[in-house]
Design a protein around this motif. Structure first.
Motif, PDB file in Angstrom:
ATOM      1  N   LEU A 154       0.889  -1.187   0.106  1.00 23.11           N
ATOM      2  CA  LEU A 154      -0.070   0.134   0.109  1.00 23.11           C
ATOM      3  C   LEU A 154       0.880   1.170   0.179  1.00 23.11           C
ATOM      4  O   LEU A 154       1.668   1.491   0.907  1.00 23.11           O
ATOM      5  N   SER A 155       0.756   2.157  -1.055  1.00 22.94           N
ATOM      6  CA  SER A 155       1.798   3.196  -1.219  1.00 22.94           C
ATOM      7  C   SER A 155       1.046   4.576  -1.394  1.00 22.94           C
ATOM      8  O   SER A 155      -0.076   4.652  -2.063  1.00 22.94           O
ATOM      9  N   TYR A 156       1.551   5.432  -1.020  1.00 23.77           N
ATOM     10  CA  TYR A 156       1.104   6.803  -1.116  1.00 23.77           C
ATOM     11  C   TYR A 156       2.214   7.968  -1.536  1.00 23.77           C
ATOM     12  O   TYR A 156       3.253   7.728  -0.738  1.00 23.77           O
ATOM     13  N   ASN A 157       1.732   8.741  -2.240  1.00 22.96           N
ATOM     14  CA  ASN A 157       2.879   9.803  -2.750  1.00 22.96           C
ATOM     15  C   ASN A 157       2.212  11.039  -2.462  1.00 22.96           C
ATOM     16  O   ASN A 157       1.064  11.273  -3.056  1.00 22.96           O
ATOM     17  N   THR A 158       2.745  11.961  -1.900  1.00 20.17           N
ATOM     18  CA  THR A 158       2.190  13.206  -1.582  1.00 20.17           C
ATOM     19  C   THR A 158       1.955  14.363  -3.037  1.00 20.17           C
ATOM     20  O   THR A 158       2.910  13.979  -3.939  1.00 20.17           O
ATOM     21  N   SER A 159       1.236  15.115  -3.066  1.00 21.93           N
ATOM     22  CA  SER A 159       1.111  15.797  -4.204  1.00 21.93           C
ATOM     23  C   SER A 159       2.048  16.907  -4.600  1.00 21.93           C
ATOM     24  O   SER A 159       2.483  17.038  -5.826  1.00 21.93           O
ATOM     25  N   ASN A 160       3.002  17.111  -3.640  1.00 26.78           N
ATOM     26  CA  ASN A 160       4.311  18.188  -3.993  1.00 26.78           C
ATOM     27  C   ASN A 160       5.369  17.127  -4.361  1.00 26.78           C
ATOM     28  O   ASN A 160       6.554  17.600  -4.540  1.00 26.78           O
ATOM     29  N   GLY A 161       5.244  15.769  -4.133  1.00 26.20           N
ATOM     30  CA  GLY A 161       6.196  15.159  -4.632  1.00 26.20           C
ATOM     31  C   GLY A 161       7.393  14.836  -3.550  1.00 26.20           C
ATOM     32  O   GLY A 161       8.521  14.099  -3.830  1.00 26.20           O
TER      33      GLY A 161
END
Length: 360
Positions: free
Chosen positions: A162-169
Motif C-alpha cells: 500500500l503506497s502513497y505519494n504526496t501531491s508536492n512529490g
C-alpha cells in the motif's frame, strides 16, 4: 476568403488533434535490458563462482549474461501491471530457492488506484524490493558490481504494498505484507507473514533520504526466529557532475526460537560518482560488512564475516542506451574466507570485471 479561412481552421484543428493522439501515452509498453560481462577473480576459485555472498555478476573467468529480461508494462489512470521474464547468472543465484517456472519471473505484479484525488495505490505480486539504493539493473547503479549490503539484502519481494505519494512529490510512503526475505514462495512449514515499511523524503530534486525495514520469520514455524532489519540511505546530487550515496544497514535475528538473545549484523557503505563529461562516469566505493555470528553470511570461522571492501569503476556511454563499464575491486576480511584454485583460504580477494549493458 471566408471559405479559405474556415478550411484552414478546420485543417489546423485536425492537425492538432492528430498530434495530440500521437503524443498520447500508450497504456501498454514493451521494454528490455541485457547486461553481458567478463570477470576475473585473482584467487581463481575452482568452481568459477565468485565467493558465496556475491549474488550479482557472480561468475568468474567466463563471458556470462548477468541479467537479461523482456518486460511488458500496462498503465492507465486506475490500473497498472508489470510482467517480465529474466535469465542470467543473477537469476540463477537469487532465485535458487524457487521452483520450476518461478525461477525466471523477474517481475509480475498488478496495482489498483484506491483514490480518485490522491496518489494512493495497492499493488500485489512479485516486485522489486523496497530496500536499498541499488537494484538488480546494473545500469541504474553508480557502480558496476553491487555492494555487499545490496547482495545480502533482498533484490525482490512478493506480497502486497500500500503506497502513497504526496501531491508536492516530497514524501513517499509504503506499508508491505510479504512472503518472506527475498522469496516468491513462503518457506515450507512457515505460516507467518513478514512486514515492511518504506519512507522516502525528497526535500529538493537533488536530495533523497530513505528509510526501509523488514520484520519477519524466514524459517519453518518449529524453528521460528524473528528477524528485524533496517536500511537507511541518503543520495545527494551536489552538482551536474558530482553525486554520492551514503547507506547503513543493521539487522538482528533471534538466536533460537522464543529466545531473548539476538545475533546482529551491520554494514555501512559510501559511493561517490564524478561525471567529467556526458560520456564518462567515474565512481568509487568503500564499504564494510560485519556479521561475526554468520547470520546472513556464514563462514564457520572464528570471527565470522568481517570484511572491508573498496572499488573503482569507469563507465563509457557509447550511446544513450548502451554503456560499457569496467571495475576493479578489493576485499579484505579478518578471517581467511576466500577460496583459491588450490583450496587454500585467503584473507584478501581482488577482481576485475567489464560489462556491456543495453536498454531497449
Amino acid at each position: 476568403m471566408k471559405k479559405i479561412t474556415l478550411f484552414l481552421a478546420v485543417m489546423l484543428g485536425a492537425t492538432v488533434s492528430v498530434c495530440a493522439q500521437e503524443t498520447e501515452k500508450k497504456p501498454l509498453t514493451i521494454s528490455g535490458y541485457a547486461e553481458v560481462y567478463y570477470q576475473y577473480d585473482f584467487n581463481n576459485p575452482k568452481t568459477n563462482n565468485r565467493p558465496g555472498f556475491v549474488y550479482s555478476l557472480s561468475r568468474n573467468n567466463e563471458v556470462s549474461l548477468n541479467l537479461g529480461f523482456i518486460k511488458a508494462s500496462y498503465e492507465t489512470e486506475k490500473v497498472r501491471a508489470n510482467l517480465s521474464v529474466g535469465v542470467g547468472s543473477y537469476m540463477n543465484a537469487n532465485y535458487a530457492a524457487e521452483t520450476n517456472v518461478l525461477k525466471n519471473i523477474y517481475e509480475a505484479n498488478v496495482g489498483v488506484k484506491l483514490s480518485k484525488n490522491h496518489d494512493l495505490w495497492l499493488d500485489a505480486g512479485i516486485m522489486p524490493a523496497h530496500i536499498g539504493s541499488e537494484s538488480a539493473i546494473g545500469a541504474d547503479c553508480f557502480t558496476l558490481t553491487r555492494s555487499m549490503m545490496a547482495d545480502n539484502s533482498p533484490y525482490f519481494e512478493t506480497g502486497t504494498k500500500l503506497s502513497y505519494n504526496t501531491s508536492n512529490g516530497k514524501w513517499s510512503m509504503a506499508a508491505l505484507v510479504l512472503n518472506g526475505w527475498q522469496r516468491i514462495q513462503r518457506v515450507d512449514g512457515n505460516t507467518t507473514p513478514a512486514f515492511g515499511h518504506q519512507l522516502t523524503y525528497r526535500p529538493t530534486d537533488k536530495i533523497t533520504l530513505n528509510s526501509s525495514s523488514f520484520i519477519g520469520n524466514d524459517f519453518p514455524d518449529n524453528e521460528r526466529k524473528m528477524r528485524y532489519f533496517h536500511n537507511l540511505y541518503g543520495q545527494v546530487q551536489l552538482s551536474d557532475k558530482v553525486a554520492f550515496i551514503a547507506a547503513f544497514d543493521i539487522g538482528a535475528q533471534q538466536k533460537e526460537k522464543n529466545s531473548t538473545r539476538y545475533n546482529t549484523w551491520y554494514t555501512p557503505a559510501f559511493i561517490a560518482k564524478w561525471s567529467p563529461s556526458e560520456k564518462i562516469d567515474l565512481a568509487a566505493r568503500v564499504e564494510y560488512y560485519n556479521d561475526k555470528n554468520g547470520t546472513i553470511i556464514a563462514t564457520e570461522t572464528t570471527n565470522g564475516f568481517q570484511t572491508f571492501g573498496a572499488s573503482f569503476n569507469v563507465d563509457y556511454h557509447i550511446l544513450s542506451n548502451v554503456v560499457w563499464r569496467t571495475e576493479i575491486k578489493s576485499l579484505n576480511s579478518k578471517d581467511a574466507v576466500f577460496a583459491t584454485r588450490s583450496n587454500e583460504m585467503k584473507k584478501d580477494n581482488a577482481s576485475i570485471v567489464t560489462s556491456l549493458a543495453v536498454r531497449f
